[in-house]
Design a protein around this motif. Structure first.
Motif, PDB file in Angstrom:
ATOM      1  N   PRO A   1       6.877  -6.197   1.664  1.00 12.22           N
ATOM      2  CA  PRO A   1       6.784  -5.630   0.314  1.00 12.22           C
ATOM      3  C   PRO A   1       6.071  -6.566  -0.663  1.00 12.22           C
ATOM      4  O   PRO A   1       5.254  -6.100  -1.478  1.00 12.22           O
ATOM      5  N   LEU A   2       6.324  -7.876  -0.586  1.00 10.75           N
ATOM      6  CA  LEU A   2       5.638  -8.808  -1.479  1.00 10.75           C
ATOM      7  C   LEU A   2       4.138  -8.820  -1.205  1.00 10.75           C
ATOM      8  O   LEU A   2       3.321  -8.874  -2.134  1.00 10.75           O
ATOM      9  N   LEU A   3       3.762  -8.773   0.076  1.00  7.84           N
ATOM     10  CA  LEU A   3       2.342  -8.750   0.430  1.00  7.84           C
ATOM     11  C   LEU A   3       1.656  -7.475  -0.059  1.00  7.84           C
ATOM     12  O   LEU A   3       0.433  -7.451  -0.234  1.00  7.84           O
ATOM     13  N   ALA A   4       2.445  -6.425  -0.259  1.00  6.64           N
ATOM     14  CA  ALA A   4       1.876  -5.150  -0.718  1.00  6.64           C
ATOM     15  C   ALA A   4       1.569  -5.145  -2.210  1.00  6.64           C
ATOM     16  O   ALA A   4       0.938  -4.203  -2.701  1.00  6.64           O
ATOM     17  N   GLY A   5       2.012  -6.157  -2.939  1.00  8.49           N
ATOM     18  CA  GLY A   5       1.694  -6.265  -4.365  1.00  8.49           C
ATOM     19  C   GLY A   5       2.158  -5.067  -5.164  1.00  8.49           C
ATOM     20  O   GLY A   5       3.358  -4.764  -5.194  1.00  8.49           O
TER      21      GLY A   5
ATOM     22  N   THR B   1      14.263 -10.274   6.092  1.00  8.73           N
ATOM     23  CA  THR B   1      13.183 -10.871   5.309  1.00  8.73           C
ATOM     24  C   THR B   1      11.842 -10.228   5.631  1.00  8.73           C
ATOM     25  O   THR B   1      11.037  -9.939   4.740  1.00  8.73           O
ATOM     26  N   LYS B   2      11.597  -9.994   6.919  1.00  9.15           N
ATOM     27  CA  LYS B   2      10.325  -9.415   7.342  1.00  9.15           C
ATOM     28  C   LYS B   2      10.096  -8.041   6.722  1.00  9.15           C
ATOM     29  O   LYS B   2       9.020  -7.781   6.149  1.00  9.15           O
ATOM     30  N   ASP B   3      11.082  -7.155   6.834  1.00  3.60           N
ATOM     31  CA  ASP B   3      10.895  -5.770   6.408  1.00  3.60           C
ATOM     32  C   ASP B   3      11.141  -5.541   4.921  1.00  3.60           C
ATOM     33  O   ASP B   3      10.515  -4.648   4.324  1.00  3.60           O
TER      34      ASP B   3
ATOM     35  N   SER C   1       2.146  -2.093  -4.474  1.00  2.00           N
ATOM     36  CA  SER C   1       2.805  -1.105  -3.610  1.00  2.00           C
ATOM     37  C   SER C   1       4.111  -1.634  -3.030  1.00  2.00           C
ATOM     38  O   SER C   1       4.614  -1.104  -2.032  1.00  2.00           O
ATOM     39  N   ALA C   2       4.681  -2.666  -3.635  1.00  2.00           N
ATOM     40  CA  ALA C   2       5.874  -3.316  -3.079  1.00  2.00           C
ATOM     41  C   ALA C   2       7.035  -2.341  -2.886  1.00  2.00           C
ATOM     42  O   ALA C   2       7.655  -2.298  -1.829  1.00  2.00           O
ATOM     43  N   LEU C   3       7.335  -1.552  -3.919  1.00  2.00           N
ATOM     44  CA  LEU C   3       8.495  -0.652  -3.821  1.00  2.00           C
ATOM     45  C   LEU C   3       8.285   0.450  -2.783  1.00  2.00           C
ATOM     46  O   LEU C   3       9.153   0.650  -1.915  1.00  2.00           O
ATOM     47  N   PRO C   4       7.175   1.180  -2.809  1.00  2.00           N
ATOM     48  CA  PRO C   4       6.992   2.188  -1.751  1.00  2.00           C
ATOM     49  C   PRO C   4       6.896   1.564  -0.364  1.00  2.00           C
ATOM     50  O   PRO C   4       7.329   2.175   0.620  1.00  2.00           O
ATOM     51  N   CYS C   5       6.360   0.352  -0.257  1.00  2.00           N
ATOM     52  CA  CYS C   5       6.316  -0.328   1.038  1.00  2.00           C
ATOM     53  C   CYS C   5       7.732  -0.608   1.537  1.00  2.00           C
ATOM     54  O   CYS C   5       8.055  -0.370   2.702  1.00  2.00           O
ATOM     55  N   LEU C   6       8.584  -1.107   0.630  1.00  2.00           N
ATOM     56  CA  LEU C   6       9.973  -1.376   1.004  1.00  2.00           C
ATOM     57  C   LEU C   6      10.666  -0.085   1.442  1.00  2.00           C
ATOM     58  O   LEU C   6      11.392  -0.065   2.444  1.00  2.00           O
ATOM     59  N   LEU C   7      10.445   0.990   0.701  1.00  2.00           N
ATOM     60  CA  LEU C   7      11.072   2.270   1.050  1.00  2.00           C
ATOM     61  C   LEU C   7      10.542   2.805   2.378  1.00  2.00           C
ATOM     62  O   LEU C   7      11.279   3.419   3.151  1.00  2.00           O
ATOM     63  N   GLY C   8       9.255   2.557   2.657  1.00  2.00           N
ATOM     64  CA  GLY C   8       8.692   2.976   3.941  1.00  2.00           C
ATOM     65  C   GLY C   8       9.324   2.219   5.094  1.00  2.00           C
ATOM     66  O   GLY C   8       9.654   2.799   6.135  1.00  2.00           O
ATOM     67  N   ASN C   9       9.499   0.901   4.926  1.00  2.00           N
ATOM     68  CA  ASN C   9      10.157   0.091   5.954  1.00  2.00           C
ATOM     69  C   ASN C   9      11.595   0.539   6.163  1.00  2.00           C
ATOM     70  O   ASN C   9      12.076   0.626   7.303  1.00  2.00           O
ATOM     71  N   LEU C  10      12.289   0.820   5.062  1.00  2.00           N
ATOM     72  CA  LEU C  10      13.677   1.286   5.156  1.00  2.00           C
ATOM     73  C   LEU C  10      13.744   2.626   5.879  1.00  2.00           C
ATOM     74  O   LEU C  10      14.601   2.829   6.756  1.00  2.00           O
ATOM     75  N   THR C  11      12.841   3.531   5.554  1.00  2.00           N
ATOM     76  CA  THR C  11      12.811   4.841   6.206  1.00  2.00           C
ATOM     77  C   THR C  11      12.560   4.705   7.702  1.00  2.00           C
ATOM     78  O   THR C  11      13.198   5.375   8.527  1.00  2.00           O
ATOM     79  N   ALA C  12      11.628   3.816   8.068  1.00  2.00           N
ATOM     80  CA  ALA C  12      11.312   3.615   9.485  1.00  2.00           C
ATOM     81  C   ALA C  12      12.519   3.071  10.241  1.00  2.00           C
ATOM     82  O   ALA C  12      12.835   3.526  11.350  1.00  2.00           O
TER      83      ALA C  12
ATOM     84  N   VAL D   1      -0.872  -0.183   0.830  1.00  2.00           N
ATOM     85  CA  VAL D   1      -1.504   0.572  -0.261  1.00  2.00           C
ATOM     86  C   VAL D   1      -0.753   1.881  -0.481  1.00  2.00           C
ATOM     87  O   VAL D   1      -1.344   2.920  -0.806  1.00  2.00           O
ATOM     88  N   SER D   2       0.565   1.833  -0.288  1.00  2.00           N
ATOM     89  CA  SER D   2       1.369   3.057  -0.258  1.00  2.00           C
ATOM     90  C   SER D   2       1.697   3.637  -1.632  1.00  2.00           C
ATOM     91  O   SER D   2       2.500   4.560  -1.728  1.00  2.00           O
ATOM     92  N   LEU D   3       1.078   3.107  -2.697  1.00  2.00           N
ATOM     93  CA  LEU D   3       1.179   3.817  -3.973  1.00  2.00           C
ATOM     94  C   LEU D   3       0.525   5.186  -3.848  1.00  2.00           C
ATOM     95  O   LEU D   3       0.853   6.124  -4.585  1.00  2.00           O
ATOM     96  N   LEU D   4      -0.408   5.290  -2.908  1.00  2.00           N
ATOM     97  CA  LEU D   4      -1.045   6.573  -2.614  1.00  2.00           C
ATOM     98  C   LEU D   4      -0.158   7.350  -1.640  1.00  2.00           C
ATOM     99  O   LEU D   4       0.093   6.879  -0.530  1.00  2.00           O
ATOM    100  N   PRO D   5       0.354   8.511  -2.011  1.00  2.00           N
ATOM    101  CA  PRO D   5       1.283   9.263  -1.154  1.00  2.00           C
ATOM    102  C   PRO D   5       0.811   9.484   0.281  1.00  2.00           C
ATOM    103  O   PRO D   5       1.593   9.312   1.223  1.00  2.00           O
ATOM    104  N   PRO D   6      -0.485   9.845   0.514  1.00  2.00           N
ATOM    105  CA  PRO D   6      -0.911  10.010   1.912  1.00  2.00           C
ATOM    106  C   PRO D   6      -0.781   8.726   2.723  1.00  2.00           C
ATOM    107  O   PRO D   6      -0.453   8.766   3.910  1.00  2.00           O
TER     108      PRO D   6
END
Length: 350
Positions: A215-219, A208-210, A221-232, A57-62
């Motif tokens: 990201p697909l499961l995040a619907g 594929t996992k990250d 929020s796919a793009l921010p989810c992908l960026l969060g995984n990349l950042t991690a 649900v990472s469309l929400l910045p917090p």
């Protein structure tokens, strides 16, 4: 080298005292150690699950900040304190298949078996021996005056840090293939292609996992989810690169030639591990996040002892070093990191 000035009889006595420290830990090892590692596995799983949920649900910045922080911490713990140490066999004595070196597969592109060969078998046997320890510069860097200089090394301050650190996990996957061994005739093409297949399969699963599945499961929020995984992943890579380089390359960490270790005894092997490693000073949280590789000296002396014991035995090890006149190389993270980079720049020059 200091190792050559160390009398064989002193080396043998030094080894006996280190063996006594090891025996004491083995005698005490038990319920508390098992509770430590199982609790850490549980913490890691909670952090990863929480991070994945928040990033969904990472469309929400917090939610993005919380999820990325949790996932980053989970990946650091899994890579440093869990994966690295479990694959060393530190917890095999528990006979728990969930945390056994023969069954653990970590969150890293390199298959566990390939990494155990290049790290456990080669690096820990031939620590800092030019021509035998591939981790001394990871094939592409010159980190000892005994390594031949090449004009390409002038660029190592660029490719050895800013370019290597963010993609460290992928670089290690390529490194563990031992491509140069094929060119030198020490590894068959068939074995190499088999290793390539293993790395490609593992790396594809990790990618594929990250970068696809979650990201697909995040619907939405796919793009921010992908960026969060990349950042991690990038943060974990930079941290691992920093810790590993500070444990082997700051001022005080010595390298050796094959001639210097010819006929090496067990005691002299201990001395070489002592002289070729460096610690990082810090508190319990730093030690945990480094996988206790902030106690690199203790780790190289006793690579299969539970990592949570390194802080306990460090004062005894240091006292022993002082007794035998062996330098105990340690310092704060910033000083060790600065010293490492000074070496990278110095060795870049002929």
């Amino acid at each position: 080298m200091a190792a050559l000035a160390f009398a064989p009889s002193d080396a043998d006595a030094f080894a006996l005292e280190l063996d006594r420290i090891r025996a004491d830990v083995l005698a005490e090892r038990g319920v508390e150690d098992a509770r430590y590692i199982r609790r850490l596995v549980a913490v890691h799983r909670i952090l990863e699950a929480g991070g994945r949920v928040a990033l969904a649900v990472s469309l929400l910045p917090p939610a993005w900040l919380t999820g990325t922080a949790m996932l980053t911490t989970a990946k650091i713990l899994e890579n440093m304190e869990l994966g690295h140490n479990i694959l060393h066999g530190q917890w095999d004595w528990m006979r728990d298949p969930a945390i056994h070196s023969t069954t653990w597969e970590w969150d890293f592109p390199t298959p566990a078996a390939a990494w155990k060969h290049t790290h456990n078998d080669l690096h820990h046997t031939w620590t800092n021996v030019v021509g035998r320890d591939r981790d001394l510069g990871y094939v592409i860097m010159r980190m000892s005056k005994d390594q031949p200089w090449h004009p390409a090394h002038l660029l190592q301050p660029l490719y050895g840090g800013p370019l290597l650190a963010p993609v460290f996990e992928w670089a290690i996957a390529l490194y563990d293939l031992e491509h140069e061994a094929v060119l030198q005739g020490r590894k068959s093409v068939r074995a190499f292609l088999g290793d390539v297949t293993g790395v490609v399969r593992k790396a594809a699963r990790q990618f594929t996992k990250d970068y696809v599945l979650f990201p697909l499961l995040a619907g939405p929020s796919a793009l921010p989810c992908l960026l969060g995984n990349l950042t991690a992943n990038v943060t974990r890579n930079i941290w691992a690169h920093t810790v590993i380089f500070c444990g082997h390359f700051p001022a005080g960490a010595e390298s050796f030639t094959e001639d210097e270790i010819e006929g090496e005894s067990r005691g002299e092997w201990y001395v070489r591990q002592a002289l070729g490693s460096a610690n990082i000073d810090g508190g319990p949280l730093l030690h945990l996040l480094t996988g206790n590789l902030s106690h690199q000296i203790e780790h190289h002396l006793f690579p299969d002892l539970p990592s949570n014991r390194y802080a306990q035995i460090a004062p005894r090890v240091r006292e022993l070093f002082e007794k035998y006149g062996i330098p105990y190389t340690t310092g704060p993270l910033l000083r060790q990191y600065t010293s490492t980079w000074a070496r990278i720049w110095r060795m870049a020059l002929p």
